[in-house]
Write an enzyme that holds these catalytic residues in place. Structure first.
Site, PDB file in Angstrom:
ATOM      1  N   ASN A 200       0.763  -1.512  -0.104  1.00  0.00           N
ATOM      2  CA  ASN A 200      -0.052  -0.259  -0.086  1.00  0.00           C
ATOM      3  C   ASN A 200       0.820   1.073  -0.104  1.00  0.00           C
ATOM      4  O   ASN A 200       2.352   1.090  -0.101  1.00  0.00           O
ATOM      5  CB  ASN A 200      -0.876  -0.226   1.122  1.00  0.00           C
ATOM      6  CG  ASN A 200      -0.349  -0.078   2.392  1.00  0.00           C
ATOM      7  OD1 ASN A 200       0.854   0.489   2.790  1.00  0.00           O
ATOM      8  ND2 ASN A 200      -0.572  -0.763   3.473  1.00  0.00           N
ATOM      9  N   GLU A 203       3.230   1.645   2.755  1.00  0.00           N
ATOM     10  CA  GLU A 203       4.550   0.470   2.595  1.00  0.00           C
ATOM     11  C   GLU A 203       5.575   0.968   1.571  1.00  0.00           C
ATOM     12  O   GLU A 203       6.665   0.892   1.844  1.00  0.00           O
ATOM     13  CB  GLU A 203       3.790  -0.854   2.521  1.00  0.00           C
ATOM     14  CG  GLU A 203       3.112  -1.430   3.458  1.00  0.00           C
ATOM     15  CD  GLU A 203       2.158  -2.582   3.417  1.00  0.00           C
ATOM     16  OE1 GLU A 203       1.843  -3.072   4.344  1.00  0.00           O
ATOM     17  OE2 GLU A 203       1.883  -2.705   2.310  1.00  0.00           O
ATOM     18  N   ASP A 269      -6.015  -7.634   2.243  1.00  0.00           N
ATOM     19  CA  ASP A 269      -5.979  -9.183   2.454  1.00  0.00           C
ATOM     20  C   ASP A 269      -6.900  -9.736   1.309  1.00  0.00           C
ATOM     21  O   ASP A 269      -6.660 -10.480   0.386  1.00  0.00           O
ATOM     22  CB  ASP A 269      -6.555  -9.693   3.688  1.00  0.00           C
ATOM     23  CG  ASP A 269      -5.462  -9.561   4.816  1.00  0.00           C
ATOM     24  OD1 ASP A 269      -4.337  -9.473   4.557  1.00  0.00           O
ATOM     25  OD2 ASP A 269      -5.971  -9.445   6.115  1.00  0.00           O
TER      26      ASP A 269
END
Length: 477
Positions: A200, A203, A269
């Site tokens: 993301n 990150e 996820d």
């Protein structure tokens, strides 16, 4: 593409990562503690869910694929619960081991009125046990037996080391098995050789050390990282901005699907699970990104770490086309998804040639019996078979367009058969609506409808309005 997506049921996904247990303690808050300035939670219920890589597994199972999990848990109560929960979901846990000197990571969330106000984490972060790495090496053929795609789910809790990640990636690539990585931390060298990495924005800022405040900065940094780290593709998830995909020689943006956001927990996820499953079905990465956005929009509209079913995905695909005309195959997924949400499905059918007020009246009456109205319209071939060579006056293409333009109609399917038995058997609507003129006649579909527990309702026709009468009047004049 629908046929490709349906192959999800035939694939097996290998997943490795940090296994966790998410506990929820729900209740009501009506006072402040006299002991300290904190709210007092009166507990109403408690439950546990699979967390970390376990939530990725839940998403894969919900989509209909099979899962083989590799990894480890603590030999403790939470570890026992997690392994049992996975087994109950049909997951292959034969390569999931438990160790005395490991502690199953547990996160306990205290919530009230769907709002989280405290989280307590029980964890000891340390590298994966050497015994398990050795076990993986000895059983590498078993790991990949029958597998079409692999996922490395890194939550930064120690399971995904350079050794474990490289073992999985290198052995998968040898077998032409694509590997998706959901990354964490600053060191992406351990993901070298992966097929797709899905960081993301936070990150990718962390790993690059850049603020990435502009589109140009993101594009330059993303492509630089992709090349330097020798990762085939980067799919950067960007919340409301969707996904930016970095492939060899091209960068593409895939906007997010607008929807009311309740909770973004676990959306990453869902994205990696959806993309991996679809890619394993042979769908190209760009389409995977578009469909992953649809998937994320659904789970973000739910509370907590939610999952997406195949029925919900198919429903979103149909709705995203912004057109009500769907195939019978797609209509089946839509109906199943709507029924899961408690919606009552109403069905009616006809030629609807020269659409008139009588047709509109019948649709409005039918819609009163439920929440969703599905209309099957006869094809040109079946109209001729039923009414003669001079019909239809209006071709099926335009009859479909007119029906789709009506607000009262939710979905339209084409019926090429002489009666709706096949469509009704497939969709199994709660209510099937016919005109009063059928009430005392032989109705071929009645036995089918009543056989699965549905019912047939008969509605009043609007005066003498009918296409046949309208045609006669025009001819006489």
């Amino acid at each position: 593409m629908i046929e490709q997506i349906e192959k999800i049921k035939d694939i097996t996904v290998l997943i490795y990562g940090d296994m966790m247990v998410d506990k929820y303690v729900n209740g009501t808050v009506s006072r402040i503690s006299p002991e300290a300035p904190v709210p007092v939670l009166t507990v109403t219920d408690k439950f546990s869910k699979l967390g970390g890589a376990g939530n990725v597994i839940d998403n894969i199972v919900s989509l209909g694929a099979s899962v083989k999990v590799i990894g480890y848990l603590g030999n403790d109560m939470e570890g026992d619960w997690a392994k049992k929960a996975l087994t109950e979901r049909g997951v292959d846990t034969s390569l999931l081991l438990q160790y005395e000197d490991c502690r199953t990571i547990t996160k306990t969330r205290l919530t009230s009125k769907k709002q989280q106000f405290l989280r307590a984490d029980e964890e000891i972060i340390k590298p994966a046990p050497k015994e398990y790495f050795d076990y993986m090496k000895r059983n590498v053929d078993k790991l990949f037996d029958g597998v079409q795609v692999a996922i490395v789910s890194d939550y930064g809790k120690g399971a995904v080391t350079e050794e474990t990640a490289q073992l999985i990636i290198s052995e998968a690539i040898k077998r032409n098995i694509p590997v998706f990585v959901d990354p964490k931390g600053k060191d992406y060298t351990k993901y070298k050789g992966a097929t797709v990495c899905t960081p993301n924005m936070n990150e990718i800022r962390l790993v690059s050390g850049e603020k990435l405040e502009t589109e140009d900065e993101l594009r330059k940094t993303g492509e630089k990282l992709r090349k330097e780290l020798k990762i085939d593709n980067f799919a950067v998830t960007r919340s409301e901005k969707g996904i930016t995909l970095f492939e060899e020689g091209q960068i593409n943006d895939f906007p997010a699907i607008s929807k009311d956001v309740i909770d973004v927990s676990g959306a990453g996820d869902t994205v990696v699970a959806t993309m991996a499953c679809l890619y394993g079905c042979g769908i190209d990465l760009q389409k995977c990104c578009k469909l992953a956005n649809l998937a994320a929009s659904v789970v973000c509209s739910k509370f907590g770490t939610a999952t997406l079913s195949l029925n919900e995905l198919m429903e979103q695909i149909a709705n995203s086309r912004q057109f009500k005309y769907v195939t019978l195959q797609n209509a089946k997924y839509i109906v199943d998804s709507l029924k899961e949400k408690g919606k009552k499905i109403v069905f009616t059918n006809g030629c609807f040639d020269m659409l008139h007020a009588g047709h509109l009246s019948s649709f409005m009456q039918a819609k009163e019996y439920g929440d969703i109205l599905i209309v099957a319209v006869n094809s040109d071939r079946s109209v001729k078979a039923n009414k003669g060579d001079e019909r239809p006056i209006i071709s099926e293409k335009y009859r479909i367009e007119m029906l789709c333009a009506l607000e009262v109609v939710d979905y339209v399917v084409l019926m090429d058969e002489d009666n709706p038995i096949n469509i009704i058997s497939t969709l199994q609507p709660d209510i099937t609506v016919k005109g009063k003129d059928w009430e005392n006649k032989e109705l071929p579909e009645r036995k089918v409808v009543e056989g699965y527990g549905g019912c047939v309702k008969f509605i009043e026709m609007k005066g003498t309005l009918s296409t046949t009468n309208i045609i006669k009047k025009i001819r006489n004049e």
